[in-house]
Design a protein around this motif. Structure first.
Motif: not given
Length: 235
Positions: A172-181
């Protein structure tokens, strides 16, 4: 010390060193558990979540972020670094990602983190560090994840900010809230459109992004000299 941290937290990020590899996330533990929207009779009860912003967890993620987003409408965040500042605008049409980013900014999580991955002409990734406070806060918020919020018009253009995620066992390609780019490729990184949720963009400070992209990195793509963040919600 750093090597031990990499093995535990960052290993999935650094499996390969190709210029155009896909952003990944460190140690995203589980897929999100979907919950039903609160019934009318539970509105008063769920509103109590906002009295203690530390109560977010894997089971109440959607409910919590929906309520938090309604009570925290800001979309602009200032990111200060030793190499300069950036202002980012968060999109309202990715409401769960916006609310989560505002939440982690206001609670101070992002100000314990730094840039931990640089691939020139591709991405500058942040949201992790060796700071013990970072580990403590991740544990405190139970490593919740965010449902994907793909929007056809939200592309990986230059300066876009998107959520990192686990690529294994994550249909489902859920995201982590902690890391971004941040997308640092001036032509965009459109080969990963539809793979990661794009939830904002840089509106000021592109020169800072370019300075960060040029810092010396180790074999693990982590800057030799840390570039820490100090983040503030401004409006």
């Amino acid at each position: 010390m750093r090597a031990l941290v990499y093995l535990f937290i960052i290993f999935p990020i650094f499996l390969a060193c190709e210029k155009k590899k896909t952003p990944s996330v460190s140690n995203v533990e589980e897929k999100i558990e979907q919950i039903d929207a609160p019934a009318k009779s539970s509105v008063k009860k769920t509103s109590n979540l906002m009295k203690d912003v530390d109560t977010i967890n894997r089971k109440n993620t959607i409910e919590f972020l929906t309520l938090y987003g309604k009570e925290n409408q800001e979309t602009m965040v200032l990111i200060e670094t030793r190499l300069g500042n950036m202002k980012i605008k968060l999109y309202r049409d990715t409401p769960l990602h916006r609310a989560s980013f505002i939440f982690l900014t206001k609670t101070g999580y992002f100000s314990t983190t730094c840039v931990h991955r640089i691939v020139q002409d591709f991405v500058v990734q942040g949201g992790n560090s060796e700071n013990p406070k970072t580990r403590k806060l991740r544990k405190k918020y139970e490593t919740y994840t965010i449902p994907s919020e793909f929007r056809a018009h939200r592309k990986h253009k230059y300066g876009a900010i998107a959520a990192a995620r686990d690529w294994e066992d994550n249909p489902k390609k859920v995201s982590t809230p902690f890391e971004f780019y941040f997308v640092q490729d001036k032509n965009g990184s459109h080969h990963i459109d539809g793979e990661h949720t794009v939830f904002g963009e840089i509106v000021e400070g592109f020169d800072t992004l370019e300075k960060i992209a040029l810092v010396k990195i180790g074999n693990d793509e982590w800057p030799v000299e840390d570039v820490f963040f100090d983040m503030t919600v401004i409006r």
